[in-house]
Design a protein around this motif. Sequence first.
Motif, PDB file in Angstrom:
ATOM      1  N   LYS A   8     -10.640 -39.599  40.370  1.00 10.44           N
ATOM      2  CA  LYS A   8     -11.489 -40.012  41.490  1.00 10.44           C
ATOM      3  C   LYS A   8     -10.700 -40.649  42.627  1.00 10.44           C
ATOM      4  O   LYS A   8     -11.274 -40.993  43.664  1.00 10.44           O
ATOM      5  N   ILE A   9      -9.398 -40.832  42.457  1.00 12.10           N
ATOM      6  CA  ILE A   9      -8.597 -41.505  43.473  1.00 12.10           C
ATOM      7  C   ILE A   9      -8.628 -40.718  44.782  1.00 12.10           C
ATOM      8  O   ILE A   9      -8.439 -39.495  44.793  1.00 12.10           O
ATOM      9  N   ASN A  10      -8.882 -41.421  45.865  1.00 15.13           N
ATOM     10  CA  ASN A  10      -8.941 -40.824  47.195  1.00 15.13           C
ATOM     11  C   ASN A  10      -7.513 -40.574  47.679  1.00 15.13           C
ATOM     12  O   ASN A  10      -6.829 -41.484  48.139  1.00 15.13           O
ATOM     13  N   GLN A  11      -7.074 -39.323  47.571  1.00 17.92           N
ATOM     14  CA  GLN A  11      -5.682 -38.994  47.870  1.00 17.92           C
ATOM     15  C   GLN A  11      -5.311 -39.285  49.321  1.00 17.92           C
ATOM     16  O   GLN A  11      -4.202 -39.722  49.619  1.00 17.92           O
ATOM     17  N   LYS A  12      -6.255 -39.050  50.221  1.00 14.43           N
ATOM     18  CA  LYS A  12      -5.970 -39.284  51.640  1.00 14.43           C
ATOM     19  C   LYS A  12      -5.757 -40.776  51.902  1.00 14.43           C
ATOM     20  O   LYS A  12      -4.824 -41.161  52.618  1.00 14.43           O
ATOM     21  N   PHE A  13      -6.598 -41.612  51.302  1.00 15.47           N
ATOM     22  CA  PHE A  13      -6.490 -43.047  51.551  1.00 15.47           C
ATOM     23  C   PHE A  13      -5.212 -43.625  50.966  1.00 15.47           C
ATOM     24  O   PHE A  13      -4.554 -44.457  51.602  1.00 15.47           O
ATOM     25  N   VAL A  14      -4.839 -43.213  49.754  1.00 19.79           N
ATOM     26  CA  VAL A  14      -3.685 -43.826  49.100  1.00 19.79           C
ATOM     27  C   VAL A  14      -2.359 -43.374  49.697  1.00 19.79           C
ATOM     28  O   VAL A  14      -1.303 -43.876  49.292  1.00 19.79           O
ATOM     29  N   THR A  15      -2.389 -42.463  50.641  1.00 21.16           N
ATOM     30  CA  THR A  15      -1.160 -42.086  51.344  1.00 21.16           C
ATOM     31  C   THR A  15      -1.133 -42.690  52.752  1.00 21.16           C
ATOM     32  O   THR A  15      -0.258 -42.357  53.557  1.00 21.16           O
TER      33      THR A  15
ATOM     34  N   ASN B  84     -12.573 -49.874  43.268  1.00 19.26           N
ATOM     35  CA  ASN B  84     -13.722 -49.267  43.944  1.00 19.26           C
ATOM     36  C   ASN B  84     -13.358 -48.738  45.322  1.00 19.26           C
ATOM     37  O   ASN B  84     -13.934 -47.742  45.786  1.00 19.26           O
ATOM     38  N   THR B  85     -12.407 -49.388  45.978  1.00 15.24           N
ATOM     39  CA  THR B  85     -12.006 -48.917  47.307  1.00 15.24           C
ATOM     40  C   THR B  85     -11.245 -47.608  47.230  1.00 15.24           C
ATOM     41  O   THR B  85     -11.561 -46.653  47.954  1.00 15.24           O
ATOM     42  N   ILE B  86     -10.251 -47.533  46.358  1.00 18.19           N
ATOM     43  CA  ILE B  86      -9.410 -46.333  46.362  1.00 18.19           C
ATOM     44  C   ILE B  86     -10.042 -45.154  45.628  1.00 18.19           C
ATOM     45  O   ILE B  86      -9.513 -44.051  45.674  1.00 18.19           O
ATOM     46  N   THR B  87     -11.175 -45.383  44.975  1.00 21.77           N
ATOM     47  CA  THR B  87     -11.896 -44.268  44.357  1.00 21.77           C
ATOM     48  C   THR B  87     -13.120 -43.869  45.166  1.00 21.77           C
ATOM     49  O   THR B  87     -13.869 -42.980  44.759  1.00 21.77           O
ATOM     50  N   SER B  88     -13.310 -44.505  46.310  1.00 22.48           N
ATOM     51  CA  SER B  88     -14.445 -44.163  47.164  1.00 22.48           C
ATOM     52  C   SER B  88     -14.113 -42.944  48.031  1.00 22.48           C
ATOM     53  O   SER B  88     -13.000 -42.835  48.567  1.00 22.48           O
ATOM     54  N   GLU B  89     -15.071 -42.058  48.189  1.00 21.86           N
ATOM     55  CA  GLU B  89     -14.864 -40.904  49.056  1.00 21.86           C
ATOM     56  C   GLU B  89     -14.726 -41.329  50.511  1.00 21.86           C
ATOM     57  O   GLU B  89     -14.107 -40.629  51.320  1.00 21.86           O
ATOM     58  N   ARG B  90     -15.321 -42.482  50.832  1.00 24.47           N
ATOM     59  CA  ARG B  90     -15.225 -43.012  52.194  1.00 24.47           C
ATOM     60  C   ARG B  90     -14.610 -44.410  52.148  1.00 24.47           C
ATOM     61  O   ARG B  90     -15.234 -45.394  52.523  1.00 24.47           O
TER      62      ARG B  90
ATOM     63  N   LEU C  20       2.065 -48.812  36.388  1.00 23.70           N
ATOM     64  CA  LEU C  20       1.656 -48.567  37.770  1.00 23.70           C
ATOM     65  C   LEU C  20       2.315 -47.321  38.346  1.00 23.70           C
ATOM     66  O   LEU C  20       1.690 -46.574  39.096  1.00 23.70           O
ATOM     67  N   SER C  21       3.569 -47.096  38.010  1.00 22.29           N
ATOM     68  CA  SER C  21       4.268 -45.929  38.555  1.00 22.29           C
ATOM     69  C   SER C  21       3.664 -44.625  38.048  1.00 22.29           C
ATOM     70  O   SER C  21       3.828 -43.576  38.680  1.00 22.29           O
ATOM     71  N   ALA C  22       2.944 -44.686  36.926  1.00 15.79           N
ATOM     72  CA  ALA C  22       2.331 -43.489  36.358  1.00 15.79           C
ATOM     73  C   ALA C  22       0.998 -43.128  37.007  1.00 15.79           C
ATOM     74  O   ALA C  22       0.438 -42.063  36.735  1.00 15.79           O
ATOM     75  N   VAL C  23       0.465 -44.003  37.871  1.00 17.63           N
ATOM     76  CA  VAL C  23      -0.813 -43.722  38.527  1.00 17.63           C
ATOM     77  C   VAL C  23      -0.619 -42.590  39.534  1.00 17.63           C
ATOM     78  O   VAL C  23       0.245 -42.682  40.411  1.00 17.63           O
ATOM     79  N   PRO C  24      -1.378 -41.504  39.420  1.00 16.33           N
ATOM     80  CA  PRO C  24      -1.200 -40.359  40.327  1.00 16.33           C
ATOM     81  C   PRO C  24      -1.359 -40.747  41.794  1.00 16.33           C
ATOM     82  O   PRO C  24      -2.206 -41.573  42.133  1.00 16.33           O
ATOM     83  N   TYR C  25      -0.512 -40.152  42.647  1.00 17.17           N
ATOM     84  CA  TYR C  25      -0.564 -40.286  44.104  1.00 17.17           C
ATOM     85  C   TYR C  25      -0.152 -41.673  44.610  1.00 17.17           C
ATOM     86  O   TYR C  25       0.465 -41.780  45.654  1.00 17.17           O
ATOM     87  N   ALA C  26      -0.553 -42.715  43.910  1.00 19.62           N
ATOM     88  CA  ALA C  26      -0.355 -44.072  44.417  1.00 19.62           C
ATOM     89  C   ALA C  26       0.732 -44.841  43.683  1.00 19.62           C
ATOM     90  O   ALA C  26       1.061 -45.971  44.056  1.00 19.62           O
ATOM     91  N   GLY C  27       1.303 -44.258  42.645  1.00 22.24           N
ATOM     92  CA  GLY C  27       2.204 -44.992  41.765  1.00 22.24           C
ATOM     93  C   GLY C  27       3.409 -45.606  42.448  1.00 22.24           C
ATOM     94  O   GLY C  27       3.806 -46.726  42.135  1.00 22.24           O
TER      95      GLY C  27
END
Length: 227
Positions: free
Chosen positions: A67-74, A107-113, A24-31
Motif C-alpha cells: 500500500k506504500i505510496n511510491q510517488k510520495f516516498v520518492t 497512515n500518511t505513506i500508505t494513503s493514496e492522497r 528499515l532498509s528492507a522496506v520497499p521504495y522507502a528503505g
Amino acid sequence: MSESEGPMVSTRGEVTAEIVSIGLSAVPYAGGVLSGVANSFIQKRQNRRLNEFLKDLADDLTEVQEKINQKFVTSDEFEDLTEDIFSKAAESRQKEKLDAFRAIFVNTITSERANYDEAAEIVTLIDSWQPRHIVQLKILSDPVAADSQRGNVVGSGGGISTSLNQIFTKLLPDWDEDQIERTWSDLYDAKIHRTSGTKTMMTDKGIHQLEGRLTEFGQKVARYLSI
C-alpha cells in the motif's frame, strides 16, 4: 542467527541499531531514506525506546508494503516528514506518543492522497500533547469500543441523568476530576470536539453520550492515530 530467525530477531533480547537498520532498509521504495535518517538519530542517541520505535515502524511498513505510496516516498516531503517524526520520537519518553507518531507515519505513506502539510500539522499537535490527550481522543473516536475494553463500566445508561464528567470518571478511574476537566478543555481549544464543559447534567444514555462529539478535524486526527 539461526535459519529460523529473521533479520529483525535479536538473540540478546534487545533491539540493536543493526537490527533497526536492516529492518528499515528492507522496506520497499522507502528503505534507503528510512535507514539513512534513522542511523543519523541512532548515532546521536543510544536510546532503547527509539530503537524499539523504529523496529516497530519497520514491522508495520513490512505488513503494508503493497500500500506504500511510491510517488510520495520518492519526494522531498517524505524525507522531511521522516526527519520530523524521527526527531520527535527521539525526544519522547511516552509510549502513547510514540505509538501516535508511528501511526501518523504509516497512515500518511500508505494513503493514496498523502498530504504532507496535514500530517506535519498533526505531528506538531501530538508533540504538544500529553498521553492523557491521546487517551481521551481515542475514547471519543469509538466510545462503545472503549467502554467494552473496560468491561462496560458505563453501559447503555438507564438512570435519570448523568454528565460527561461522571462518564469519564467510570472510564478513567485513575484520573482525578482536574485531569478530566483540563484534558477535555485542551481538546476543545484544539477544535477536537465541540462541547465546552463536562459537568452539565443530561439524559442518561450511557456511553452513547460520547458519540458524535468529535469535530471534522477531530475525526481526521483520530484517523491518523488509528493503526
